[in-house]
Design an enzyme around this catalytic site. Structure first.
Site, short mmCIF file in Angstrom:
data_model
loop_
_atom_site.label_atom_id
_atom_site.label_comp_id
_atom_site.label_asym_id
_atom_site.label_seq_id
_atom_site.Cartn_x
_atom_site.Cartn_y
_atom_site.Cartn_z
N SER A 189 0.83 -1.20 0.00
CA SER A 189 0.00 0.00 0.00
C SER A 189 0.88 1.26 0.00
CB SER A 189 -0.98 -0.04 1.18
OG SER A 189 -1.99 0.92 1.02
N ASP A 285 -8.48 -2.88 -7.08
CA ASP A 285 -7.91 -2.67 -5.75
C ASP A 285 -8.98 -2.17 -4.77
OD1 ASP A 285 -6.64 -0.77 -3.68
OD2 ASP A 285 -4.93 -1.91 -4.42
N HIS A 352 -6.46 -6.06 -1.51
CA HIS A 352 -5.49 -4.99 -1.25
C HIS A 352 -4.43 -5.58 -0.33
CE1 HIS A 352 -4.12 -0.83 -0.98
NE2 HIS A 352 -4.01 -0.96 0.33
#
Length: 407
Positions: A189, A285, A352
């Site tokens: 991330s 995502d 994610h």
């Protein structure tokens, strides 16, 4: 192998709104969501970097930064995996002041130990290629993907991500990384964006004889238009870059062509990275769907609410919008994927961060592209066993996804 798994996220708190109470449920938190009965994961203690303050390398609140380190053994004793933690950004004074009261802005609130799972696991059956490497998780407490260098005296905020990155790497070099035969810089991330930004610098800090590559997991944030025609992430990134003076640490070759905010987007950074880089990303995502494409500010009537909570509730026009997003992502990596040293694994999932969770990294029912799980694809690429340019067919063809579903 073909079983479809949905992970239920019981709470979801907004990450990037200007509401200062922004705290993500996507990185560390996602690990606990996937907890299943079985062997307990390795718990690794937090180490604070004692000399960091004298170098100006401190968290938002001025506390010492830290990392979790588990030493390698056997054939991996001189191999190093550095994982940069993720957890959103802070783009306003208010938002960064709140962040000081969380583990994302202060080591006072960091967990004293963290589970090492997925790419950080020390078990060969969970992490076939990197289990016996020296494995490090660097904690994220600056709010700008380890890349800011500024301060706000009035608000008592230290924006020192670049210095934290440097202090962590210096300490690890002194602990044996300067003798590394192999090294991999990874992150998830906001940490996946950091692994792109710092990839070439990481290469330059290690001996030329070291094999060095980088992995960005769920770090490919697209400069996309939201459902109302606005630019949520561009506005967010603009705030981060300006507040924390991130431009000081972005590639000059990009800044010669584009504005600093554009150079914080991976689509504009990847062609400036000379070190071999692997992009691991879900095509739909989950964070970008929630926070970039259909944030509440762009969807005041809430017509996207059910679709965001569970992709099975998206209508045909919403699915088409998401297919357009996937096409933009694939278009953005086209030139990048054409070079021999790069790697790709873009699966058509609503997920994610797939490298640190055991169920998505390497398990009996992990996500697959062409029958290959993520851990094997990354290993094949890192060790040059074979080229990896894995791009999934479009939703809904992949039945191996571990999709995030929110309640």
């Amino acid at each position: 192998m073909g079983m479809k798994v949905m992970l239920i996220a019981l709470a979801f708190v907004s990450v990037v709104t200007n509401d200062a109470r922004s705290e993500p449920l996507f990185e560390n938190d996602a690990v606990s969501l996937a907890a299943t009965p079985g062997p307990q994961p390795l718990m690794v203690p937090l180490t604070l970097i004692q000399g960091a303050a004298s170098k100006g390398a401190v968290c938002l609140d001025g506390t010492l930064p830290g990392y979790h380190f588990h030493p390698g053994f056997g054939s991996g004793a001189n191999s190093w995996l550095i994982q940069l933690e993720g957890g959103g950004w802070c783009n306003t004074i208010r938002n960064c002041v709140f962040r000081k009261t969380t583990r994302r802005g202060s080591s006072k609130f960091m967990e004293k130990q963290l589970p090492f799972t997925g790419i950080l696991s020390n078990k060969a059956e969970e992490n076939p290629d990197f289990f016996n490497w020296n494995r490090v998780k660097v904690r994220y407490c600056d709010g700008a993907s380890f890349s800011g260098d500024s301060q706000n005296v009035a608000a008592q905020l230290q924006f020192r991500g670049q210095k934290i990155w440097q202090a962590a790497i210096e300490e690890l070099l002194s602990k044996g990384m300067q003798k590394a035969n192999e090294a991999l810089l990874s992150g998830c991330s906001a940490g996946g964006l950091a692994s792109i930004i710092h990839c070439d610098e990481f290469r330059s800090l290690l001996p030329t004889s070291t094999k060095v590559k980088c992995l960005s997991d769920a770090g490919f944030f697209v400069d996309a238009v939201n459902v109302a025609g606005g630019h949520t992430v561009r506005n967010l990134f603009g705030g981060v870059v300006n507040l924390q003076e991130v431009q000081k640490n972005l590639p000059k070759s990009c800044l010669n062509q584009l504005d600093p905010t554009s150079c914080f987007f991976p689509q504009n950074l990847i062609n400036h990275v000379e070190t071999p880089l692997f992009l691991l990303n879900a095509a739909y995502d989950a964070w970008q769907l929630q926070e970039s494409l259909a944030p509440p500010s762009a969807d005041p009537s809430g017509s996207w609410k059910n679709c965001k909570l569970n992709h099975a509730h998206c209508n045909s026009s919403q699915i088409q919008f998401l297919q357009d997003f996937r096409n933009q992502m694939l278009n953005d990596v086209k030139g990048f994927s054409g070079t021999s040293q790069t790697g790709l694994f873009i699966n058509s999932c609503f997920a994610h961060c797939q490298s640190e969770r055991q169920d998505t990294w390497f398990a009996d029912d992990s996500p697959l592209i062409n029958n290959v799980p993520i851990a094997i694809a990354v290993g094949d690429w890192y060790f040059d066993r074979k080229p990896v340019k894995a791009i999934d067919c479009a939703y809904p063809c992949d039945k191996t996804c571990h999709n995030l579903v929110f309640k």
